[in-house]
Design an enzyme around this catalytic site. Structure first.
Site, PDB file in Angstrom:
ATOM      1  N   ASP A  13       0.821  -1.224   0.000  1.00 19.50           N
ATOM      2  CA  ASP A  13       0.000   0.000   0.000  1.00 19.50           C
ATOM      3  C   ASP A  13       0.851   1.269   0.000  1.00 19.50           C
ATOM      4  O   ASP A  13       0.397   2.334   0.448  1.00 19.50           O
ATOM      5  CB  ASP A  13      -0.954   0.033   1.213  1.00 19.50           C
ATOM      6  CG  ASP A  13      -1.769  -1.230   1.343  1.00 19.50           C
ATOM      7  OD1 ASP A  13      -2.363  -1.636   0.329  1.00 19.50           O
ATOM      8  OD2 ASP A  13      -1.795  -1.823   2.439  1.00 19.50           O
ATOM      9  N   GLU A  14       2.077   1.204  -0.525  1.00 17.52           N
ATOM     10  CA  GLU A  14       2.968   2.369  -0.469  1.00 17.52           C
ATOM     11  C   GLU A  14       2.668   3.406  -1.544  1.00 17.52           C
ATOM     12  O   GLU A  14       3.135   4.549  -1.441  1.00 17.52           O
ATOM     13  CB  GLU A  14       4.442   1.927  -0.608  1.00 17.52           C
ATOM     14  CG  GLU A  14       4.932   0.994   0.474  1.00 17.52           C
ATOM     15  CD  GLU A  14       4.804  -0.470   0.074  1.00 17.52           C
ATOM     16  OE1 GLU A  14       5.329  -1.324   0.792  1.00 17.52           O
ATOM     17  OE2 GLU A  14       4.167  -0.744  -0.970  1.00 17.52           O
ATOM     18  N   LYS A  16       2.712   2.339  -5.148  1.00 16.90           N
ATOM     19  CA  LYS A  16       3.491   1.903  -6.312  1.00 16.90           C
ATOM     20  C   LYS A  16       2.786   2.243  -7.627  1.00 16.90           C
ATOM     21  O   LYS A  16       3.425   2.618  -8.602  1.00 16.90           O
ATOM     22  CB  LYS A  16       3.752   0.405  -6.219  1.00 16.90           C
ATOM     23  CG  LYS A  16       4.613   0.003  -5.024  1.00 16.90           C
ATOM     24  CD  LYS A  16       4.801  -1.498  -4.939  1.00 16.90           C
ATOM     25  CE  LYS A  16       3.534  -2.225  -4.538  1.00 16.90           C
ATOM     26  NZ  LYS A  16       3.043  -1.899  -3.194  1.00 16.90           N
ATOM     27  N   ASN A  38      -5.147  -9.481  -4.987  1.00 12.68           N
ATOM     28  CA  ASN A  38      -5.222  -8.788  -3.698  1.00 12.68           C
ATOM     29  C   ASN A  38      -4.490  -7.452  -3.775  1.00 12.68           C
ATOM     30  O   ASN A  38      -4.654  -6.590  -2.914  1.00 12.68           O
ATOM     31  CB  ASN A  38      -4.633  -9.641  -2.575  1.00 12.68           C
ATOM     32  CG  ASN A  38      -3.201 -10.076  -2.849  1.00 12.68           C
ATOM     33  OD1 ASN A  38      -2.726 -10.053  -3.981  1.00 12.68           O
ATOM     34  ND2 ASN A  38      -2.501 -10.491  -1.817  1.00 12.68           N
ATOM     35  N   GLY A  40      -3.846  -3.726  -5.051  1.00 16.31           N
ATOM     36  CA  GLY A  40      -4.714  -2.646  -5.502  1.00 16.31           C
ATOM     37  C   GLY A  40      -3.869  -1.430  -5.805  1.00 16.31           C
ATOM     38  O   GLY A  40      -3.562  -0.642  -4.921  1.00 16.31           O
ATOM     39  N   HIS A  41      -3.436  -1.305  -7.041  1.00 14.65           N
ATOM     40  CA  HIS A  41      -2.575  -0.190  -7.417  1.00 14.65           C
ATOM     41  C   HIS A  41      -3.450   0.975  -7.878  1.00 14.65           C
ATOM     42  O   HIS A  41      -4.145   0.891  -8.890  1.00 14.65           O
ATOM     43  CB  HIS A  41      -1.582  -0.625  -8.502  1.00 14.65           C
ATOM     44  CG  HIS A  41      -0.553  -1.586  -7.982  1.00 14.65           C
ATOM     45  ND1 HIS A  41       0.486  -2.059  -8.743  1.00 14.65           N
ATOM     46  CD2 HIS A  41      -0.409  -2.144  -6.760  1.00 14.65           C
ATOM     47  CE1 HIS A  41       1.228  -2.877  -8.004  1.00 14.65           C
ATOM     48  NE2 HIS A  41       0.698  -2.943  -6.813  1.00 14.65           N
ATOM     49  N   GLN A 224       2.316  -5.734  -3.463  1.00 11.50           N
ATOM     50  CA  GLN A 224       2.507  -5.836  -2.004  1.00 11.50           C
ATOM     51  C   GLN A 224       3.790  -5.122  -1.574  1.00 11.50           C
ATOM     52  O   GLN A 224       4.188  -4.167  -2.215  1.00 11.50           O
ATOM     53  CB  GLN A 224       2.471  -7.311  -1.545  1.00 11.50           C
ATOM     54  CG  GLN A 224       1.108  -7.956  -1.631  1.00 11.50           C
ATOM     55  CD  GLN A 224       0.798  -8.563  -2.979  1.00 11.50           C
ATOM     56  OE1 GLN A 224       1.640  -9.197  -3.624  1.00 11.50           O
ATOM     57  NE2 GLN A 224      -0.419  -8.375  -3.451  1.00 11.50           N
ATOM     58  N   SER A 299      -7.702  -0.406  -1.158  1.00 10.25           N
ATOM     59  CA  SER A 299      -8.359  -0.088  -2.428  1.00 10.25           C
ATOM     60  C   SER A 299      -9.083  -1.287  -3.009  1.00 10.25           C
ATOM     61  O   SER A 299      -9.978  -1.139  -3.836  1.00 10.25           O
ATOM     62  CB  SER A 299      -7.336   0.457  -3.432  1.00 10.25           C
ATOM     63  OG  SER A 299      -6.233  -0.411  -3.551  1.00 10.25           O
ATOM     64  N   THR A 301      -9.938  -4.316  -0.740  1.00 10.00           N
ATOM     65  CA  THR A 301     -10.755  -4.927   0.315  1.00 10.00           C
ATOM     66  C   THR A 301     -11.600  -3.926   1.089  1.00 10.00           C
ATOM     67  O   THR A 301     -12.589  -4.297   1.711  1.00 10.00           O
ATOM     68  CB  THR A 301      -9.854  -5.659   1.321  1.00 10.00           C
ATOM     69  OG1 THR A 301      -9.001  -4.688   1.971  1.00 10.00           O
ATOM     70  CG2 THR A 301      -8.993  -6.706   0.628  1.00 10.00           C
ATOM     71  N   GLY A 302     -11.183  -2.647   1.089  1.00  7.85           N
ATOM     72  CA  GLY A 302     -11.881  -1.649   1.890  1.00  7.85           C
ATOM     73  C   GLY A 302     -11.515  -1.699   3.362  1.00  7.85           C
ATOM     74  O   GLY A 302     -12.025  -0.920   4.171  1.00  7.85           O
ATOM     75  N   VAL A 413       3.168  14.489  -2.902  1.00  7.12           N
ATOM     76  CA  VAL A 413       2.456  15.415  -2.010  1.00  7.12           C
ATOM     77  C   VAL A 413       0.939  15.377  -2.255  1.00  7.12           C
ATOM     78  O   VAL A 413       0.220  16.313  -1.925  1.00  7.12           O
ATOM     79  CB  VAL A 413       2.988  16.850  -2.168  1.00  7.12           C
ATOM     80  CG1 VAL A 413       4.416  16.955  -1.669  1.00  7.12           C
ATOM     81  CG2 VAL A 413       2.895  17.329  -3.623  1.00  7.12           C
TER      82      VAL A 413
END
Length: 423
Positions: A13-14, A16, A38, A40-41, A224, A299, A301-302, A413
């Site tokens: 979740d960084e 990418k 799984n 979510g980009h 991931q 993004s 799974t919520g 930003v």
């Protein structure tokens, strides 16, 4: 010829997807090398938010070829939904998206196995996304799996039936309450398989070898994050593939000596989804603020992400095992407004002060040691140059660079592709 690699350095979740989208104009080919739906980009531009799950993040650029590599596991149903969702954008999917024949397929029974296994674990569950990814990789390493290339074989349905029957026996063994209608699930699956057949299948290792000889530039896209790597992550609370740099070689068939730049992406703070140890997790107001301001919800799974301070011990570890050459810091804007920021610089590990990631970082063994920094009030979202950034943020960035001994080249930003500062 250039082969560069982009991957996450935390628990995923960084950001990418955004950076791949920003960098794509420099590359001829974007190649996803591991993971499943799984992932979510998230990409945001022209006022529209896009979430890609299997398709590489370069798909919105006209001139790039997007490859789904052999290390990826594909759910045809999810994939069909992803393709259908892109239809309104008039993209040349047929010619710009190609798939390795060696990529494994997620069957409906893989998802059911995932659910049954997680229910059976009870309180010891690992926080699976229940997408069937773990069981698919288990079949891959157990030499039972079905691959994209098998779709082209005349006996594909027989092969499917044999594996699905085996899965049903395994589900029964778990002896848990799980309701499903396999006939309906299979109908949806085989309809999606027909759609999948419309795309181009390739022997991706050969395709990429020829591309390198032809002087094409390639960006390998990971999913991931490094701390979820099945070998080097916080096992067993990890994903089922190698998310680190080595995974790009095995997941695409690219030799390690061909890789030049390794772009490492991290947040200005830390998040984690699901179960597992998280030394710098903040359970107070700061963690709640990061979650709300940063919109920290999965993004795909919520699920709400757990939030905490930047962990330099873990970041240095990820930089080391990946051979990172350039860093990209995401979500600096989320930290605006904090009076004081904290950064974990070492651990108290069973009474000893250490600065490396030990075998076990469960809370009974590890206490983070923090260094404090003065925060900043400025709104970063409209800033376009590094010089505009507040001095406190620059000091924060410089400290991180000094600690991990790798330069931070990009500071994000905001979520839009335009909200990206190159240093």
């Amino acid at each position: 010829m250039t082969v560069d690699l982009l991957l996450g350095l935390q628990w995923g979740d960084e950001g990418k997807g955004k950076i791949v989208d920003v960098l794509t104009s420099k590359y001829d080919i974007i190649a996803r090398f591991q993971g499943g739906p799984n992932a979510g980009h998230t990409l945001e531009f022209d006022g529209i938010k896009h979430v890609l799950r299997t398709i590489p993040s370069g798909i919105f650029h006209q001139n790039s070829i997007n490859i789904i590599g052999n290390g990826v596991v594909i759910d045809p149903v999810v994939f069909k939904g992803e393709i259908d969702g892109l239809a309104k954008f008039n993209l040349d999917i047929k010619n710009k998206l190609i798939i390795s024949r060696k990529a494994h397929l997620i069957l409906p029974t893989h998802r059911l196995l995932d659910a049954a296994s997680e229910i059976a674990k009870g309180k010891a569950k690992i926080g699976s996304t229940l997408k069937g990814i773990g069981p698919t990789y288990m079949d891959k390493t157990g030499r039972n799996g079905l691959r994209v290339g098998d779709i082209e074989l005349e006996d594909f349905k027989d092969r499917y039936r044999a594996l699905a029957d085996k899965h049903e026996a395994m589900i029964a063994f778990y002896n848990v309450d799980i309701q499903y209608n396999l006939i309906e699930l299979e109908k949806e699956f085989f309809e999606a398989i027909e759609d999948l057949k419309k795309l181009t299948f390739i022997d991706s290792e050969e395709y990429l070898a020829k591309a390198q000889k032809a002087g094409k530039s390639i960006l390998c896209e990971g999913a991931q994050g490094s701390l979820l790597d099945v070998d080097f992550g916080t096992y067993p609370f990890v994903t089922s593939s190698n998310t680190t740099a080595a995974g790009a070689c095995t997941g695409l068939g690219i030799a390690p000596n061909k890789i030049k730049e390794v772009y490492g992406i991290f947040k200005a703070y830390t998040t984690r989804v699901g179960s597992g140890p998280f030394p710098t997790e903040d359970f107070e107001e700061a963690g709640d603020s990061m979650a709300s301001v940063g919109n920290e919800f999965g993004s795909v799974t919520g699920r709400k992400r757990r939030c905490g301070w930047l962990d330099l011990v873990a970041l240095k570890y990820a930089v080391q095992i990946n051979g990172v050459t350039q860093l990209m810091m995401m979500k600096g804007d989320v930290l605006s407004g904090f009076e004081t920021l904290k950064v974990c610089t070492a651990y108290n590990y069973k009474g000893e002060i250490i600065s490396h990631l030990p075998y076990n970082i469960e809370p009974e063994n590890v206490t983070p040691i923090y260094k404090e920094f003065k925060g900043w009030k400025a709104d970063l979202t409209e800033m376009t140059t590094y010089d505009e950034l507040p001095i406190e943020l620059k000091q924060y960035i410089e400290y991180i660079e000094s600690a991990v001994e790798v330069p931070i080249k990009i500071v994000s930003v905001g979520p839009d592709r335009k909200q990206t500062i190159t240093k």
